[in-house]
Design a protein around this motif. Structure first.
Motif, PDB file in Angstrom:
ATOM      1  N   UNK A  26       0.825  -1.191   0.000  1.00  0.00           N
ATOM      2  CA  UNK A  26       0.000   0.000   0.000  1.00  0.00           C
ATOM      3  C   UNK A  26       0.867   1.251   0.000  1.00  0.00           C
ATOM      4  N   UNK A  27       1.915   1.251   0.807  1.00  0.00           N
ATOM      5  CA  UNK A  27       2.776   2.426   0.831  1.00  0.00           C
ATOM      6  C   UNK A  27       3.529   2.565  -0.500  1.00  0.00           C
ATOM      7  N   UNK A  28       3.917   1.466  -1.110  1.00  0.00           N
ATOM      8  CA  UNK A  28       4.562   1.531  -2.425  1.00  0.00           C
ATOM      9  C   UNK A  28       3.584   2.080  -3.460  1.00  0.00           C
ATOM     10  N   UNK A  29       2.326   1.695  -3.364  1.00  0.00           N
ATOM     11  CA  UNK A  29       1.298   2.201  -4.269  1.00  0.00           C
ATOM     12  C   UNK A  29       1.109   3.699  -4.069  1.00  0.00           C
ATOM     13  N   UNK A  30       1.069   4.146  -2.822  1.00  0.00           N
ATOM     14  CA  UNK A  30       0.925   5.578  -2.544  1.00  0.00           C
ATOM     15  C   UNK A  30       2.122   6.365  -3.065  1.00  0.00           C
ATOM     16  N   UNK A  31       3.311   5.806  -2.938  1.00  0.00           N
ATOM     17  CA  UNK A  31       4.514   6.460  -3.477  1.00  0.00           C
ATOM     18  C   UNK A  31       4.392   6.578  -4.994  1.00  0.00           C
ATOM     19  N   UNK A  32       3.939   5.510  -5.636  1.00  0.00           N
ATOM     20  CA  UNK A  32       3.734   5.526  -7.087  1.00  0.00           C
ATOM     21  C   UNK A  32       2.730   6.604  -7.484  1.00  0.00           C
ATOM     22  N   UNK A  33       1.624   6.695  -6.751  1.00  0.00           N
ATOM     23  CA  UNK A  33       0.615   7.714  -7.056  1.00  0.00           C
ATOM     24  C   UNK A  33       1.191   9.121  -6.958  1.00  0.00           C
ATOM     25  N   UNK A  34       1.980   9.372  -5.929  1.00  0.00           N
ATOM     26  CA  UNK A  34       2.578  10.696  -5.755  1.00  0.00           C
ATOM     27  C   UNK A  34       3.540  11.012  -6.903  1.00  0.00           C
ATOM     28  N   UNK A  35       4.337  10.023  -7.329  1.00  0.00           N
ATOM     29  CA  UNK A  35       5.259  10.245  -8.441  1.00  0.00           C
ATOM     30  C   UNK A  35       4.512  10.514  -9.736  1.00  0.00           C
ATOM     31  N   UNK A  36       3.433   9.776  -9.976  1.00  0.00           N
ATOM     32  CA  UNK A  36       2.636   9.994 -11.188  1.00  0.00           C
ATOM     33  C   UNK A  36       1.987  11.371 -11.129  1.00  0.00           C
ATOM     34  N   UNK A  37       1.514  11.771  -9.959  1.00  0.00           N
ATOM     35  CA  UNK A  37       0.902  13.098  -9.803  1.00  0.00           C
ATOM     36  C   UNK A  37       1.911  14.202 -10.115  1.00  0.00           C
ATOM     37  N   UNK A  38       3.133  14.062  -9.622  1.00  0.00           N
ATOM     38  CA  UNK A  38       4.189  15.048  -9.897  1.00  0.00           C
ATOM     39  C   UNK A  38       4.497  15.092 -11.394  1.00  0.00           C
ATOM     40  N   UNK A  39       4.577  13.923 -12.015  1.00  0.00           N
ATOM     41  CA  UNK A  39       4.833  13.846 -13.451  1.00  0.00           C
ATOM     42  C   UNK A  39       3.694  14.503 -14.241  1.00  0.00           C
ATOM     43  N   UNK A  40       2.462  14.233 -13.856  1.00  0.00           N
ATOM     44  CA  UNK A  40       1.313  14.845 -14.521  1.00  0.00           C
ATOM     45  C   UNK A  40       1.370  16.368 -14.420  1.00  0.00           C
ATOM     46  N   UNK A  41       1.673  16.864 -13.240  1.00  0.00           N
ATOM     47  CA  UNK A  41       1.734  18.312 -13.043  1.00  0.00           C
ATOM     48  C   UNK A  41       2.843  18.937 -13.886  1.00  0.00           C
ATOM     49  N   UNK A  42       3.975  18.252 -13.995  1.00  0.00           N
ATOM     50  CA  UNK A  42       5.081  18.767 -14.809  1.00  0.00           C
ATOM     51  C   UNK A  42       4.685  18.813 -16.283  1.00  0.00           C
ATOM     52  N   UNK A  43       4.032  17.765 -16.751  1.00  0.00           N
ATOM     53  CA  UNK A  43       3.597  17.720 -18.148  1.00  0.00           C
ATOM     54  C   UNK A  43       2.552  18.803 -18.409  1.00  0.00           C
ATOM     55  N   UNK A  44       1.608  18.960 -17.476  1.00  0.00           N
ATOM     56  CA  UNK A  44       0.568  19.982 -17.630  1.00  0.00           C
ATOM     57  C   UNK A  44       1.174  21.381 -17.623  1.00  0.00           C
ATOM     58  N   UNK A  45       2.183  21.602 -16.776  1.00  0.00           N
ATOM     59  CA  UNK A  45       2.833  22.921 -16.723  1.00  0.00           C
ATOM     60  C   UNK A  45       3.531  23.222 -18.050  1.00  0.00           C
ATOM     61  N   UNK A  46       4.185  22.202 -18.628  1.00  0.00           N
ATOM     62  CA  UNK A  46       4.856  22.390 -19.917  1.00  0.00           C
ATOM     63  C   UNK A  46       3.840  22.675 -21.028  1.00  0.00           C
ATOM     64  N   UNK A  47       2.678  22.048 -20.930  1.00  0.00           N
ATOM     65  CA  UNK A  47       1.673  22.177 -21.986  1.00  0.00           C
ATOM     66  C   UNK A  47       0.701  23.320 -21.736  1.00  0.00           C
ATOM     67  N   UNK A  48       0.840  24.020 -20.616  1.00  0.00           N
ATOM     68  CA  UNK A  48      -0.132  25.041 -20.224  1.00  0.00           C
ATOM     69  C   UNK A  48      -0.308  26.120 -21.299  1.00  0.00           C
ATOM     70  N   UNK A  49       0.777  26.634 -21.869  1.00  0.00           N
ATOM     71  CA  UNK A  49       0.696  27.675 -22.893  1.00  0.00           C
ATOM     72  C   UNK A  49      -0.080  27.164 -24.107  1.00  0.00           C
ATOM     73  N   UNK A  50       0.218  25.936 -24.535  1.00  0.00           N
ATOM     74  CA  UNK A  50      -0.471  25.366 -25.690  1.00  0.00           C
ATOM     75  C   UNK A  50      -1.943  25.124 -25.386  1.00  0.00           C
TER      76      UNK A  50
END
Length: 150
Positions: free
Chosen positions: A11-35
């Motif tokens: 469960x803790x490994x799953x939560x760590x994975x979720x947090x990493x995916x969330x950070x990755x999503x936010x980074x991708x969204x920030x890069x794509x924000x202008x577009x």
């Protein structure tokens, strides 16, 4: 005494994975924000020609419900049932008796493995199950087993 199932670490490994995916999503969204903003403006302009004062607003919703967007299993996963040394078919192709027996087996499994206890050791009964004619289409042995589950 708490029983350890081994899922605590998973469960803790799953939560760590979720947090990493969330950070990755936010980074991708920030890069794509202008577009995204430019596409929103252009689509709004086009829509506005047909429907005045309408606009389009794409919201990537990066952090919301991330745990519901990750699929750990293939999209075409199946529940198969059949004899051990014979043909296994999907549950949809099974008869009413087999499907109801599976239902009762699953309920029994849940009641035996997931049952919570009060401080005095008596079982907690948190759910209400309503079934119309629960014994219909069941083999006599399965009827007895369903009575035991209830």
């Amino acid at each position: 005494m708490k029983q350890h199932t081994g899922f605590e670490d998973q469960e803790s490994a799953y939560n760590i994975l979720l947090k990493k995916v969330e950070i990755l999503q936010q980074a991708i969204a920030a890069e794509a924000d202008r577009e995204i903003k430019e596409i929103n403006r252009e689509l709004s302009r086009m829509i506005g020609q047909v429907f005045p004062n309408y606009k389009v607003d794409f919201d990537p919703r990066t952090a919301e419900g991330i745990d519901k967007t990750i699929s750990l299993f293939k999209g075409d996963a199946q529940l198969l049932m059949g004899s051990e040394d014979g043909y296994m078919s999907s549950i949809e192709k099974q008869g009413s008796c087999a499907r109801r027996t599976l239902l009762w087996s699953a309920l029994k499994y849940i009641s035996e493995t997931k049952s919570k206890k009060n401080d005095d050791g008596t079982p907690v009964r948190p759910h209400l199950l309503l079934l119309d004619e629960p014994e219909i289409c069941l083999h006599p042995n399965a009827i007895r087993e369903a009575c035991n589950v209830l």
